[in-house]
Design an enzyme around this catalytic site. Structure first.
Site, PDB file in Angstrom:
ATOM      1  N   GLU A   1       1.085  -1.820  -0.162  1.00  0.00           N
ATOM      2  CA  GLU A   1       0.417   0.170  -0.173  1.00  0.00           C
ATOM      3  C   GLU A   1       1.056   1.461  -0.563  1.00  0.00           C
ATOM      4  OE1 GLU A   1      -3.078  -0.947  -0.324  1.00  0.00           O
ATOM      5  OE2 GLU A   1      -3.144  -2.702   0.127  1.00  0.00           O
ATOM      6  N   GLY A   2       2.157   1.125  -0.756  1.00  0.00           N
ATOM      7  CA  GLY A   2       2.443   2.452  -1.076  1.00  0.00           C
ATOM      8  C   GLY A   2       4.001   1.986  -0.028  1.00  0.00           C
TER       9      GLY A   2
END
Lengths: 594, 594
Positions: free
Chosen positions: A440-441
């Site tokens: 998620e990043g």
């Protein structure tokens, strides 16, 4: 083998003593979220996580998911546990009642998420991803698509995924190549390969609904030509049930360091039928709706795993007899003292505790503001709360997962050599937690988001949503006889944060690279100030209750706060120096010389 | 899949430019260690580690050791690799020529050890443990025992182990229960169970020689009743070859987080015949001879794994295309820039580099002093060097493994999601490195050793072996035009170390617990000052060579030193604050409240 007990008492403290959770039901749409409904929910969640999910955590890690000719089987017990989970309504807890959801506030859902992550992160990935797909569709899909898919996602008979990454693009989704060819009936045929798709294929639901980023034939290049599509594994038939196979197949699954019972799939779409979700070429909007929610959820994963590791370490430290206390024998009746008497073991346990209780409170605060941003009748209150949540999203994601990783490593270290042995379960928490710093990043991307997007946004207005309340709090309490001891270190750290913010903002205008060079340290500095603020507020609540029935609980809060201020918060001075040193020494070396 | 190239150039820099390695051959006994012998040794070591050991690292991790009815098989290729290793003389490199060894100095051996650990730590455990057993026997066994066992340990046809830990005792060896019953022939019958025995059983050598801590029937309680015994798996026959089975069996092997190709065994001794090594009830002496050597070796494991991870990360960061440099597009011909352009990726690579090159230099210095402590003709020089090595042993062990673990985590993070996937090998470095913070005395124990034993020893004389040269260096160089930039931060950090030392020494007299509460932070502060000192000395060498043939190499040294001073050394201020805050907040919480 470690055990797990949901920290219900501390959750209630955060909800109802620290954060006015009893006012949740005053928000239109959350009327049902009264304390006498919420507390039993937490207790039921404790039951299913402790009794059903946790016992499958170690075995799931050993067995892993298995891929066989496109089919993925989850470890023994997962399917039955999922059925219980689904039937218990846990997939529906935070969803819209219009589609069968329970409509519980984020504040409540965050607590439940924490328990799930503590008990069995791999398991939690399946409903977690479904909820991401639900969120994107709920926010951006047509009513027709919503009516088709949402009730099934909400009741958990179908699950969902987010298909973003491709082999050559991770962070840089503009490089995405998956194609979507428009058809005469308004649908699209989607073709391409996606990797790292959590829950992409498994045996626990009747259907799997993929939210896929792809490009239409004449889309602009890069990120501005990406659209979002819903692509089910099986097309819904006339009755709305899983029907014809839709050419979505799982090519393989990854063999990973951790979360081994979560299927991480290579997904092949071969002219699979899909429908546009949201506006053409604005797929990143829906993606970010999922993503922002997932980022907060990933932060909670760090918290949950850190908490589980803390519990395991405490249990062991009280039982394991090694050496004698250097301040004098504590248990003369035993051949040695339990290792909890040793300062270095204490250091690790207190660090875990101070971080995790701090994160629980901080996460509660962000969730509270998320609820206000969605439901408050006053538009300005909603906007302000939304700005606060935007600001805090990268911080929660990166800070909580970094601290969770540190905490799981401390927990393992408390076990000594036994921590390295798989059967004790402590090293699994480390391995499972490691991915949370990446997906998620990556946490580096979160830091860039903080300084590159959130900091300059609206001329610094997002920042003020945090800076103003903290500034006010310090002014009001720094001279307080009891609170001063805690507020003074907060004030010092906050001063550094303000100065570092000014520096990065100034430098960032002319030399973005200089600012980016301090981003990771800045995010951590910011997060530690947030924790320090929460610890002050916790002391404020606890100090008046020290002599009551639960005096022990409140005194422990105060001691833990003191430990945080004295032993952990000093990190801020180093972070500050490192930020202020700029980035030239980092960027100077020629690429060839590495 | 990452690759590995032994960092020969940097090793030669440390040996011959920084540390006067060409004077090694002036030490009596090291006459052969001339540069023209040592450099080919390093190059041959590079060859076997890169070409033979490294290719087995991933497969060994996947296959793991297998236990079957008491027999342990190592992964495919290990036995053949071991034969090559042994035949190449690598088990003999640092051993006494009287028993067939090559008698190379520790400085050289440390470099070779680093390569082995980078290439395949699991493999390295087998000869590593043999060398520990060799050391204890060489130092303490009778000539008869030495003649019987050492030639076989040196040529590697037999291997060795250290059998210390038991199920109920890890750090606290005084709790050891294994018995040794004296026999009329002067031997003992040893009975008991030992756990966590690395290389306890395997299929690579003809015999396995166990060095076992045990108690005789009327031994004093606790640590003062522990003796050391040599117990072979097979009794030597009349020809000195492996003969009759000696009732030493492997009950099981552990399933671990990492070093999966290293067999970690439960060993059962059932009236196994053994012989006393050293003096009765003074077994800890021989144990510490092994242990101190192993502690330095474990530090080098951290360095080796950090180096390997650095190399993998650099390679990936140059190849992987994602996003664009925020200071402007760097590779317009490509769809994106390689990620090495991004400041946060740089931060991780530079951190790995600054730590690992610093540790290599620091480890070289300690090894140099170890060589002097053993071979210098002047007794006072020997004693001083020995005091320095004693002081530095816990620091090298804990600092290098902590930094190695950080470095391997950075390397994995550079890979993003791909770092979490096993096939790329980056997560294995993390898992393999994690044990190094635990075994041979946890890093918390190292910190206690530093403040509790080494600091007060001889009224602080050990400390002065480091403080005096650093103080002198600062005084001489702090005003230097070129060096001042580097020496000033060293001076600041050193001042903090001196102050913290004074504080802990004062507090430690009355309240040992208060001092112990800061031990871990103190060790790190100490270690960082050591690295800073080495970085200054490296700059001193490099600054005059920037314009020569290898100017790039020397300029990179200077840039890396600057990065270390500006971005990493500031940690010292936080460590200092944390130490000075004392331990009350850590020890205050009642055990029941955890």
């Amino acid at each position: 083998m470690a055990t797990y007990k949901a920290p219900i008492r501390d959750m209630k403290f955060v909800l109802y003593e620290l954060l006015e959770g009893d006012k949740l039901c005053e928000l239109p749409g959350y009327e049902e979220a009264t304390r006498d409904l919420v507390e039993p929910i937490l207790e039921e969640a404790a039951k299913i996580t402790e009794e059903v999910l946790f016992p499958l955590n170690r075995s799931g890690d050993e067995e892993e998911c298995q891929w066989n000719e496109g089919k993925v089987s989850t470890p023994a017990g997962f399917k039955d546990a999922y059925t219980l989970f689904r039937e218990g309504g846990w997939t529906a807890i935070a969803c819209d009642p219009n589609y069968g959801g329970m409509g519980m506030p984020k504040m409540v859902n965050t607590m439940v998420e924490e328990m799930i992550c503590s008990a069995n992160l791999s398991f939690g990935m399946y409903p977690g991803l479904s909820f991401g797909a639900y969120t994107a569709m709920h926010g951006f899909a047509t009513d027709e698509l919503k009516d088709t898919y949402l009730p099934k996602l909400v009741d958990g008979t179908w699950s969902g995924t987010m298909c973003l990454t491709e082999p050559h693009c991770g962070t840089d989704l503009g490089l995405c190549r998956t194609k979507a060819d428009p058809q005469d009936d308004g649908s699209y045929l989607v073709t391409g390969t996606k990797i790292f798709i959590s829950a992409g294929e498994h045996d626990m639901t009747d259907n799997i609904i993929h939210l896929v980023l792809a490009r239409t034939p004449d889309a602009p290049k890069g990120i501005k030509g990406i659209s979002l599509f819903v692509v089910p594994k099986y097309l819904p038939d006339a009755d709305g049930e899983a029907g014809e196979f839709n050419n979505v197949s799982c090519g393989s699954i990854e063999h990973k360091m951790g979360i081994k019972a979560s299927a991480t799939c290579v997904m092949n779409f071969d002219n699979a039928k899909g429908w546009l979700v949201g506006t053409l070429n604005k797929g990143m909007q829906g993606m970010f709706a999922m993503m922002n929610q997932e980022r907060l959820a990933v932060g909670i994963q760090g918290l949950g795993l850190g908490e589980a590791s803390y519990q395991g370490a405490v249990e062991y430290a009280k039982e394991r007899l090694q050496g004698r206390s250097i301040s004098g024998v504590k248990h003369p009746d035993k051949p040695a003292d339990p290792i909890i008497v040793h300062p270095d073991v204490r250091r690790m346990l207190m660090t875990q505790r101070a971080y995790m209780e701090g994160c629980r409170a901080f996460g509660g605060w962000v969730s509270q503001q998320l609820d206000i941003s969605r439901k408050h009748p006053d538009a300005q209150r909603r906007e302000e709360a939304d700005e606060f949540v935007q600001l805090m999203t990268p911080i929660v994601k990166a800070l909580f997962t970094d601290l969770g990783y540190e905490a799981t490593n401390h927990g393992m270290q408390v076990f000594g050599g036994h921590g390295f042995i798989r059967e004790h379960g402590m090293e699994q928490y480390v391995r499972d937690c490691r991915i949370a710093q990446i997906y998620e990043g990556t946490n580096g991307i979160q830091a860039l988001d903080l300084i590159g997007r959130k900091m300059p946004d609206k001329a610094g207005r997002l920042l003020r949503r945090f800076f103003h309340p903290v500034q006010d709090y310090i002014e009001q309490n720094v001279m307080d006889d009891e609170l001063g001891e805690f507020v003074q270190p907060l004030a010092k750290a906050f001063g550094r944060l303000q100065q570092a913010t000014g520096q990065l903002a100034r430098v960032g205008m002319g030399k973005p690279e200089e600012a980016a060079a301090g981003a990771t340290e800045y995010l951590r500095l910011f997060g530690l100030v947030g924790l320090a603020y929460m610890w002050c507020r916790m002391v404020e609540v606890a100090k008046d209750k020290q002599d009551g029935d639960e005096g022990d609980f409140y005194r422990a809060k105060i001691t833990t706060a003191r430990f945080f201020m004295q032993k952990l918060l000093p990190q801020c001075s180093s972070l500050f120096s490192s930020i202020m040193a700029g980035g030239s020494s980092m960027m100077e070396l020629d690429e060839d010389l590495f």
